[in-house]
Design a protein around this motif. Structure first.
Motif, mmCIF file in Angstrom:
data_model
loop_
_atom_site.group_PDB
_atom_site.id
_atom_site.type_symbol
_atom_site.label_atom_id
_atom_site.label_comp_id
_atom_site.label_asym_id
_atom_site.label_seq_id
_atom_site.Cartn_x
_atom_site.Cartn_y
_atom_site.Cartn_z
ATOM 1 N N MET A 64 2.521 -17.584 1.566
ATOM 2 C CA MET A 64 1.090 -17.361 1.456
ATOM 3 C C MET A 64 0.839 -15.913 1.042
ATOM 4 O O MET A 64 1.583 -15.023 1.413
ATOM 5 N N PRO A 65 -0.230 -15.675 0.316
ATOM 6 C CA PRO A 65 -0.534 -14.328 -0.164
ATOM 7 C C PRO A 65 -0.831 -13.354 0.972
ATOM 8 O O PRO A 65 -1.232 -13.746 2.068
ATOM 9 N N GLU A 66 -0.638 -12.078 0.671
ATOM 10 C CA GLU A 66 -0.975 -11.047 1.639
ATOM 11 C C GLU A 66 -1.817 -9.965 0.975
ATOM 12 O O GLU A 66 -1.819 -9.830 -0.250
ATOM 13 N N LEU A 67 -2.527 -9.230 1.802
ATOM 14 C CA LEU A 67 -3.386 -8.143 1.356
ATOM 15 C C LEU A 67 -2.811 -6.833 1.851
ATOM 16 O O LEU A 67 -2.447 -6.710 3.027
ATOM 17 N N LEU A 68 -2.735 -5.854 0.958
ATOM 18 C CA LEU A 68 -2.364 -4.498 1.327
ATOM 19 C C LEU A 68 -3.513 -3.594 0.921
ATOM 20 O O LEU A 68 -3.926 -3.589 -0.248
ATOM 21 N N LEU A 69 -4.041 -2.864 1.868
ATOM 22 C CA LEU A 69 -5.094 -1.884 1.600
ATOM 23 C C LEU A 69 -4.585 -0.532 2.064
ATOM 24 O O LEU A 69 -4.183 -0.371 3.218
ATOM 25 N N VAL B 203 -12.328 -5.498 8.760
ATOM 26 C CA VAL B 203 -11.815 -6.402 7.724
ATOM 27 C C VAL B 203 -11.592 -7.796 8.311
ATOM 28 O O VAL B 203 -11.974 -8.797 7.705
ATOM 29 N N CYS B 204 -11.019 -7.871 9.499
ATOM 30 C CA CYS B 204 -10.773 -9.184 10.113
ATOM 31 C C CYS B 204 -12.078 -9.905 10.440
ATOM 32 O O CYS B 204 -12.170 -11.123 10.275
ATOM 33 N N ASP B 205 -13.095 -9.167 10.881
ATOM 34 C CA ASP B 205 -14.406 -9.782 11.119
ATOM 35 C C ASP B 205 -14.982 -10.325 9.812
ATOM 36 O O ASP B 205 -15.546 -11.421 9.778
ATOM 37 N N GLY B 206 -14.852 -9.570 8.738
ATOM 38 C CA GLY B 206 -15.324 -10.028 7.430
ATOM 39 C C GLY B 206 -14.582 -11.263 6.956
ATOM 40 O O GLY B 206 -15.178 -12.175 6.376
ATOM 41 N N LEU B 207 -13.283 -11.310 7.205
ATOM 42 C CA LEU B 207 -12.494 -12.481 6.829
ATOM 43 C C LEU B 207 -12.966 -13.714 7.595
ATOM 44 O O LEU B 207 -13.096 -14.794 7.030
ATOM 45 N N GLN B 208 -13.222 -13.541 8.871
ATOM 46 C CA GLN B 208 -13.693 -14.667 9.685
ATOM 47 C C GLN B 208 -15.058 -15.159 9.218
ATOM 48 O O GLN B 208 -15.290 -16.361 9.117
ATOM 49 N N LYS B 209 -15.976 -14.235 8.920
ATOM 50 C CA LYS B 209 -17.306 -14.630 8.451
ATOM 51 C C LYS B 209 -17.225 -15.374 7.124
ATOM 52 O O LYS B 209 -18.025 -16.265 6.856
ATOM 53 N N ALA B 210 -16.263 -15.017 6.291
ATOM 54 C CA ALA B 210 -16.095 -15.686 4.998
ATOM 55 C C ALA B 210 -15.313 -16.988 5.129
ATOM 56 O O ALA B 210 -15.125 -17.701 4.150
ATOM 57 N N GLY B 211 -14.831 -17.301 6.324
ATOM 58 C CA GLY B 211 -14.076 -18.533 6.532
ATOM 59 C C GLY B 211 -12.637 -18.450 6.042
ATOM 60 O O GLY B 211 -12.027 -19.470 5.747
ATOM 61 N N GLU C 125 -8.918 -17.809 6.920
ATOM 62 C CA GLU C 125 -7.972 -17.714 8.017
ATOM 63 C C GLU C 125 -6.765 -16.907 7.555
ATOM 64 O O GLU C 125 -6.420 -16.909 6.375
ATOM 65 N N TYR C 126 -6.117 -16.232 8.482
ATOM 66 C CA TYR C 126 -4.939 -15.427 8.165
ATOM 67 C C TYR C 126 -3.960 -15.523 9.318
ATOM 68 O O TYR C 126 -4.323 -15.898 10.438
ATOM 69 N N ASP C 127 -2.696 -15.190 9.048
ATOM 70 C CA ASP C 127 -1.664 -15.265 10.086
ATOM 71 C C ASP C 127 -1.669 -14.040 10.980
ATOM 72 O O ASP C 127 -1.665 -14.145 12.196
ATOM 73 N N ALA D 222 -2.678 -2.576 11.268
ATOM 74 C CA ALA D 222 -3.187 -1.347 10.665
ATOM 75 C C ALA D 222 -2.295 -0.179 11.079
ATOM 76 O O ALA D 222 -1.749 -0.159 12.185
ATOM 77 N N PHE D 223 -2.180 0.789 10.179
ATOM 78 C CA PHE D 223 -1.338 1.956 10.405
ATOM 79 C C PHE D 223 -2.097 3.205 9.976
ATOM 80 O O PHE D 223 -2.931 3.139 9.071
ATOM 81 N N ALA D 224 -1.786 4.328 10.620
ATOM 82 C CA ALA D 224 -2.450 5.575 10.262
ATOM 83 C C ALA D 224 -1.447 6.710 10.211
ATOM 84 O O ALA D 224 -0.534 6.790 11.046
ATOM 85 N N THR D 225 -1.603 7.552 9.225
ATOM 86 C CA THR D 225 -0.893 8.826 9.128
ATOM 87 C C THR D 225 -1.974 9.867 8.842
ATOM 88 O O THR D 225 -3.123 9.509 8.603
ATOM 89 N N PRO D 226 -1.641 11.136 8.859
ATOM 90 C CA PRO D 226 -2.684 12.137 8.609
ATOM 91 C C PRO D 226 -3.426 11.963 7.280
ATOM 92 O O PRO D 226 -4.599 12.286 7.182
ATOM 93 N N ARG D 227 -2.776 11.433 6.257
ATOM 94 C CA ARG D 227 -3.424 11.299 4.949
ATOM 95 C C ARG D 227 -3.615 9.856 4.496
ATOM 96 O O ARG D 227 -4.070 9.618 3.375
ATOM 97 N N ARG D 228 -3.275 8.883 5.349
ATOM 98 C CA ARG D 228 -3.366 7.482 4.932
ATOM 99 C C ARG D 228 -3.851 6.593 6.063
ATOM 100 O O ARG D 228 -3.458 6.753 7.202
ATOM 101 N N LEU D 229 -4.672 5.618 5.678
ATOM 102 C CA LEU D 229 -4.982 4.479 6.535
ATOM 103 C C LEU D 229 -4.512 3.259 5.769
ATOM 104 O O LEU D 229 -4.831 3.106 4.589
ATOM 105 N N THR D 230 -3.756 2.409 6.429
ATOM 106 C CA THR D 230 -3.189 1.246 5.758
ATOM 107 C C THR D 230 -3.447 0.003 6.599
ATOM 108 O O THR D 230 -3.380 0.042 7.819
ATOM 109 N N LEU D 231 -3.731 -1.096 5.902
ATOM 110 C CA LEU D 231 -3.932 -2.380 6.554
ATOM 111 C C LEU D 231 -3.154 -3.434 5.787
ATOM 112 O O LEU D 231 -3.220 -3.486 4.561
ATOM 113 N N VAL D 232 -2.418 -4.263 6.514
ATOM 114 C CA VAL D 232 -1.680 -5.375 5.917
ATOM 115 C C VAL D 232 -2.149 -6.655 6.608
ATOM 116 O O VAL D 232 -2.096 -6.757 7.833
#
Length: 172
Positions: free
Chosen positions: A1-6, A29-37, A39-41, A45-55
Motif C-alpha cells: 500500500m502507498p505511503e506518505l512522506l512529509l 494530518v491524521c485528523d484530516g485523513l479521518q475526516k476525508a475517510g 484509513e491508514y496503517d 512523526a520525527f523532529a530534529t532542529p531543522r526538520r519535521l518529518t511525518l511518515v
C-alpha cells in the motif's frame, strides 16, 4: 500500500518546541485523513532542529465511494425555501430519489443524499497537508515576507511531500 512522506525544512526550531510540533503535525494530518475517510496503517512523526518529518503508511490509492448529505428545510416550509434548498445543493432539477424526508427531534425535514465518486488520495492529501500546516500553532511564530499570510516558528526553506513514489505539488 502507498505511503506518505512529509518533510518540512526550516531554520532551527527551538528544542523546547520540537517534540510538540511533531506530535501536532501527526495529529493534524491524521485528523484530516479521518475526516476525508482515508484509513491508514500507521503514522509516525520525527523532529530534529531543522526538520519535521511525518511518515504515514498503508494509505489507499483512492478514497472510498461515499454519499453527500445535506439537511434542508422542514417539509411544511414555503415553496421558496424548498426551491432555495434545491438550488443550494446545486441541482434545481434534482432527481426525486436523492431527496429524502426524515424525522428529527424538531420535526420532519428534507435531506439531500447523493452518492459521491471515489477521489484520488493524492488530491485529497494536498488539502489535508495544507490545512495541517496552516493549523500548526507555535508559542511564537513569524512571517518572513511582507506579502505572506502563512506563519511558522522560523523561516521555511522547503517542503517535500511524496505519496506513492510521486512528489505532490504542495504549494505552501
Amino acid at each position: 500500500m502507498p505511503e506518505l512522506l512529509l518533510e518540512i525544512l526550516s531554520e532551527e526550531i527551538p528544542a523546547r518546541m520540537q517534540k510538540r510540533a511533531a506530535e501536532d503535525l501527526q495529529r493534524l494530518v491524521c485528523d484530516g485523513l479521518q475526516k476525508a475517510g482515508l484509513e491508514y496503517d500507521s503514522a509516525a512523526a520525527f523532529a530534529t532542529p531543522r526538520r519535521l518529518t511525518l511518515v504515514v503508511t498503508g494509505l489507499p490509492e483512492k478514497t472510498k465511494a461515499g454519499k453527500a448529505e445535506q439537511k434542508g428545510p422542514r417539509i411544511d416550509s414555503p415553496v421558496q425555501a424548498i426551491e432555495g434548498f434545491l438550488r443550494n445543493v446545486g441541482r434545481p432539477n434534482v432527481e426525486h430519489e436523492h431527496i429524502k424526508i426524515r424525522e428529527t427531534k424538531k420535526g420532519e425535514f428534507y435531506f439531500f443524499e447523493a452518492p459521491t465518486a471515489p477521489k484520488q488520495t493524492s488530491q485529497e492529501l494536498l488539502s489535508i497537508l495544507t490545512n495541517a500546516l496552516d493549523s500548526m500553532s507555535w508559542p511564537k511564530s513569524m512571517r518572513w515576507k511582507k506579502d505572506q499570510t502563512q506563519t511558522w516558528v522560523r523561516p521555511l526553506h522547503g517542503i517535500l511531500a511524496i505519496f506513492d513514489g510521486e512528489t505532490l505539488p504542495l504549494d505552501y
